[in-house]
Scaffold this active site. Structure first.
Site, PDB file in Angstrom:
ATOM      1  N   TYR A 183       8.346  -8.648  30.871  1.00  0.00           N
ATOM      2  CA  TYR A 183       9.192  -7.642  31.516  1.00  0.00           C
ATOM      3  C   TYR A 183       8.736  -6.266  31.062  1.00  0.00           C
ATOM      4  O   TYR A 183       8.461  -6.042  29.875  1.00  0.00           O
ATOM      5  CB  TYR A 183      10.666  -7.846  31.128  1.00  0.00           C
ATOM      6  CG  TYR A 183      11.537  -6.713  31.599  1.00  0.00           C
ATOM      7  CD1 TYR A 183      12.147  -6.760  32.851  1.00  0.00           C
ATOM      8  CD2 TYR A 183      11.719  -5.571  30.819  1.00  0.00           C
ATOM      9  CE1 TYR A 183      12.917  -5.702  33.316  1.00  0.00           C
ATOM     10  CE2 TYR A 183      12.490  -4.509  31.274  1.00  0.00           C
ATOM     11  CZ  TYR A 183      13.086  -4.584  32.516  1.00  0.00           C
ATOM     12  OH  TYR A 183      13.840  -3.533  32.977  1.00  0.00           O
ATOM     13  N   GLU A 215      11.047  -0.920  37.501  1.00  0.00           N
ATOM     14  CA  GLU A 215      10.855  -2.189  36.786  1.00  0.00           C
ATOM     15  C   GLU A 215       9.680  -2.975  37.333  1.00  0.00           C
ATOM     16  O   GLU A 215       9.494  -3.049  38.553  1.00  0.00           O
ATOM     17  CB  GLU A 215      12.085  -3.084  36.982  1.00  0.00           C
ATOM     18  CG  GLU A 215      13.151  -2.961  35.940  1.00  0.00           C
ATOM     19  CD  GLU A 215      14.243  -4.012  36.160  1.00  0.00           C
ATOM     20  OE1 GLU A 215      15.112  -4.103  35.304  1.00  0.00           O
ATOM     21  OE2 GLU A 215      14.228  -4.723  37.193  1.00  0.00           O
TER      22      GLU A 215
END
Lengths: 380, 289, 380, 289
Positions: C101, C189
């Site tokens: 991530y 993101e």
């Protein structure tokens, strides 16, 4: 490193600063062709990296292509403060209504870029600073925030610019700052920034000095270097990684460290001599650098004696000694050499030198006095 | 006693696996400096210079070893990142040896460091030494001797020259700080003079300046108005021609600012004894002992 | 404003982040063509602006062009959380070795952009934060200094990335920050950032939220807006300069000021009612805005009563009253309207309303109770 | 007594010749605020709103009129430049009314302002008022009455609602500060609470918060540990659905942070009386009189 006027103005133009149309010529015929292309009166401007080109006759007006060719023929090849004019800038002549100064410089005390403007353009800013300092408006730019619009307006209103030019000036000032930062300049000047006959702002002359430490990341600008900026000897020294500056005296010096090199020059002067050069071999120099340094020093016919002052640390005395011996062996050394060597591996260094029978001293002042005497032919 | 570094110094070496970093880390350890860690991206988990643990990041090094000082031997292109990393990790004293860092990078870095609690020395400096307790720099340790003369200098080998002369005359040093010759740097003369003035182990100070800038004039102001301890000074570059760069980026005279004559005058006005050559400093300092 | 996955990834790619090759299709035939072009197994991903697409069956693998066409046919037109799938992204399927991530978000408490990384990619970061918070490494970026290389390395080493990927990860993290800042994002993101079969880092999924206040200077990004992001009513309100959000209750509200509008909703709830919407007419709204607002509220069939709460200041009560009267005259109003109006020009406002015979109150709580009763058919 | 603004306030209005700026300058003057200057590039030398001199730059305005506070009515695209200009010119208190300033611009501006001595209120705020002495904002002056309740709020009209209820019950205000609803802003609850705690003219405080962020929780911490004066609070947005933006850029709930319930719980734990609706604040505040 200095950029030429035409190079500086092209950098400014890349950031949106209006400049006169113009091209560089290296022959009178080229100058004529450029003037024909412009189709208006032109200014022929010598491109050499010294100040005072105008006073030296290196900047002239030409009303016609014929005149441009003639004037260029006169200026090309001219000697200005020891530099030969090899190229001229042929610029459309501006109809100048008023002249403004606008410059950016790294202010080391404030640790910020200072942007300065003055209504007194066209003369050196140092002169304005000396005579009418209140006519210089300065703002300092926060290094992390960058120049802000309000700062450009402070300059514009501060120099009493007519309202109609405020917006254009503001854009130019912000562009200048941007150009300064992105070029890693230490100085960027537009002088004069003129209000021309069309009532437009235009950068008629420009100057940029670059931060030498930043040249590795400024490849395009670094490639613009004019080899004539430095003397051939200085350029050769730079190639060898040495820091060398020509001076007028008779004692050649080779020192490790800039501060110690300057101090050594000062002491030579103190004892009645004159240094022929500044030469810092830097930290950790090996025999090859020492050899290159001595080759450069000894080439100068004015040099009557050489003083080598080494304080060993990162630089090892034995390495320096090897270089000296190699130089004496391979070069035709006709002047006395005084060596002063202290610090890391000094004993090994002295042993290497022993064979060469060079005069040496422990104390710096003593060594300097020996070198001064030697230069005066008083024997060493 | 001393300023900035002493037996409490826990030193991190950034770039400890490079040839300069490894050599000087070894030299500092030999001198007795407490070198607790190295930091080199990609070398975390290794050992360097004998038994010094190496970490990938300064944060990790500090978290593990409580390093409170760092010395940077990192090429110019990466040195600013290294010193910002040290400041961000909370290292109290950062000494940057690297030369040829662009001035605008230093302006930005300094502005950031000023917003932290870290102190920076350098770049382009030899570092500092408190003889007998800690050497955080590249100077030859053996020419120093413990004592109570504080030294602050913009120059490298010129300082060694002065130290050598002092030691030869039996005059020891509390701390010798090489602040470096770059136009934009960390601590300047003023900062170091203030520390020496407060330091009980320093009884007199030697200031070694050079042409360029106005730091010596600022120092002179402080000496005149605030300083009780005697100061001796030498200014290099009295014979330097204007407008030429003499090695140090800081040693350039532009627009008449920063000549040796101006600096000497300001210092003399402040009651500072001026040496005509480096060795004379020792003579003048001897009078104050 | 939200960007679709494919838009977000294209933004990242502009900053040098590697993404899978892929194209958007709006028909099964297009999906087949894209899959043929890619020549390898593909993933068909519904492009709708809600989370949980995978769980809803909106992301499927297709091994052949035939399968791609079939799967796309299935996904296109699908309903995911109330949104109809109108386009699918056909991406080369990554052979995923591990999932990371990497995200950037504006941290309002720290007043800095926070960059977060975790070795636990592929799941929502909120889940990781709840279960294994130690697996999230965060650095905060100084707003004026910008993200530094050492911060990217802190993330890389912090999540235990294998040495061979450190350099690529560092570049991607710096690119993400650059994309965030230059897009005026509030969230950016990459999840997951995968190490693929070729042992390369690749951004397999991406998400960007933009700061609405910055849209005027982000013309290119603003033009990417998917009208389906908001309900048609919300979109219409935005066109009229109103801030409107659909809710589930039966009392329509029109208020000036966001805080007061939220408080009004809270009081409706407190007295047993349910707000049908949030609607802030903003400061200084004129009669036309009021009319537009009422038109939007009254269109909602669930609305059983309308509460108008105006605290006059920049907004003048008489202007609001004019808009209300105009609405009552021009629209077919079948539900009771309760008006509460205090502040600048309240008397003039009441006079204008007098003719319309609307129930009104001085105190807010009183007005809310009247509206709640009215919505329950208890008469006003 | 009061905080931040009073009879000593010398106010500069940036953007005084715009319609908003002119209208509110007029209103502030009518209220009795000492408006000493306006600043609008290109309008230097003119007069605005009667006899207020206008300057091209804030530096000039400050140099000429000794302005010590500024209120900004400048469109969003130019507002950050305006507030940086005010901070650079040394204006002690800067109040920015402008809304829709990009959050990253505010992050940068705030980082710069923190390096100066200026205080910022806003942006996207109604300003502040010390009833009876100075109004530096866009609120209706007449609903306020002098007294000793300090008010701090993230909201505009909601605050008026509370003030209106207080005044109706005869409870006066020392200063009412609208800190604005943006995610990144100048003074926050904590800063203003600290000022009220120190202000001899304030005997109790009303805090009006809303969903989003954690400023109310930070405030609760301070109230619990440091604050001696009673605090009453209302939190708007208890019924707001998560993830939707309710007008204020700050009023967005993401990742479960910043719900009304969290905030109310933190404040209750700190001993704060929580009102269920704005008018109830007046009832609760009345108990502390």
């Amino acid at each position: 490193m200095k950029l030429h006027e035409y190079q500086s103005k092209r950098v400014f133009a890349q950031y949106g600063v209006p400049i006169p149309s113009g091209e560089v010529a290296t022959t009178p015929a080229q100058a004529r062709a450029i003037a024909e292309g412009i189709g208006k009166p032109v200014v022929i401007k010598s491109q050499v990296l010294v100040g005072g080109r105008g006073k030296a006759g290196g900047i002239k007006l030409a009303r016609t292509p014929d005149e441009a060719e003639e004037v260029a023929g006169h200026i090309l090849g001219m000697d200005i403060k020891g530099l030969t004019v090899k190229q001229v800038l042929v610029d459309e002549a501006a109809d100048i209504r008023s002249e403004i100064y606008l410059g950016a410089v790294l202010d080391r005390s404030a640790r910020k870029v200072a942007i300065m403007a003055s209504s007194e353009g066209g003369v050196e800013i140092e002169e304005v600073a000396a005579q009418t300092p209140e006519k210089i408006i300065t703002v300092h730019v926060h290094p992390l925030l960058g120049m802000q619009g309000f700062q450009a307006r402070q300059l514009a209103y501060g120099i009493g610019l007519p309202k109609e030019h405020i917006a254009a000036f503001t854009r130019i000032a912000l562009s200048l700052y941007q150009a300064f930062v992105e070029s890693d300049a230490s100085l960027a000047e537009i002088n004069p920034l003129v209000i021309n006959g069309d009532n437009q702002l235009q950068a008629v002359d420009g100057k940029i000095l670059l931060d030498d430490s930043a040249l590795p990341r400024q490849e395009q600008l670094a490639a613009l270097r004019d080899p004539d900026e430095d003397s051939p000897t200085e350029a050769e020294a730079r190639e060898s990684g040495l820091s060398y500056i020509d001076l007028d005296g008779e004692i050649g010096c080779m020192v490790n460290g800039a501060g110690l090199a300057m101090a050594t020059m000062d002491i030579i002067k103190l004892y009645g001599g004159n240094p022929a050069n500044f030469l810092d071999i830097g930290g950790g120099a090996g025999a090859d650098k020492v050899l290159a340094a001595l080759r450069i020093i000894l080439r100068d016919a004015r040099v009557k004696a050489v003083l080598i002052n080494i304080f060993g640390g990162i630089t090892r005395c034995d390495e320096v000694a090897k270089g000296i011996v190699e130089a004496i062996t391979s070069l035709n050394v006709e002047v006395p050499i005084v060596v002063r060597m202290v610090g890391v591996n000094e004993d090994e260094g002295r042993q290497i030198l022993a064979a060469s029978n060079l005069p040496s001293a422990n104390r710096l002042s003593e060594a300097v006095q020996m070198a001064v005497a030697a230069a005066k032919g008083e024997g060493a | 006693m001393s300023i900035l570094v002493d037996n409490e110094t826990r030193l991190l070496v950034q770039g400890i696996t490079g040839s300069q970093g490894a050599f000087h880390a070894q030299q500092m350890i030999q001198y007795g400096t407490n070198v607790v860690a190295g930091a080199v991206p990609g070398r975390g988990g290794q050992w360097a210079v004998g038994n010094t643990p190496v970490f990938d990041t300064v944060h990790e090094a500090v978290a593990t070893t409580d390093a409170n000082a760092s010395i940077i031997f990192v090429p110019a292109a990466f040195a600013v990142d290294a010193l910002l990393e040290a400041a961000d990790a909370g290292v109290a004293l950062i000494v940057c040896i690297t030369e040829n860092i662009p001035a605008l990078d230093m302006a930005r870095a300094r502005a950031f460091i000023d917003s932290t609690d870290s102190l920076l020395i350098g770049p382009n400096c030899p570092g500092l030494i408190s003889p007998g307790s800690a050497k955080v720099g590249i100077m030859a340790g053996h020419i120093h001797t413990p004592g109570n003369v504080g030294i602050v200098s913009r120059s490298g080998t010129l300082t060694y020259e002065v130290i050598y002369a002092l030691t030869e005359r039996g005059i020891g040093q509390s701390t010798a700080v090489g602040i470096g010759g770059d136009p934009i740097k960390g601590l300047n003369f003023l900062d170091v003079l203030q520390m020496f003035e407060r330091d009980a182990g320093t009884e007199q100070v030697v200031l070694i300046g050079e042409i360029g800038g106005a730091d010596e004039q600022v120092a002179a102001d402080f000496i005149r108005t605030e300083m009780s301890k005697p100061v001796t000074a030498f200014i290099a570059g009295q014979t330097a021609p204007p407008g030429k760069r003499m090695g140090h980026a800081g040693a350039i005279i532009s627009g008449g600012e920063g000549t040796a004559a101006e600096k000497i005058e300001a210092l003399q006005d402040a009651g500072v004894a001026i040496a005509r050559h480096p060795e004379e400093i020792a003579d003048l300092a001897a009078k104050n002992v």
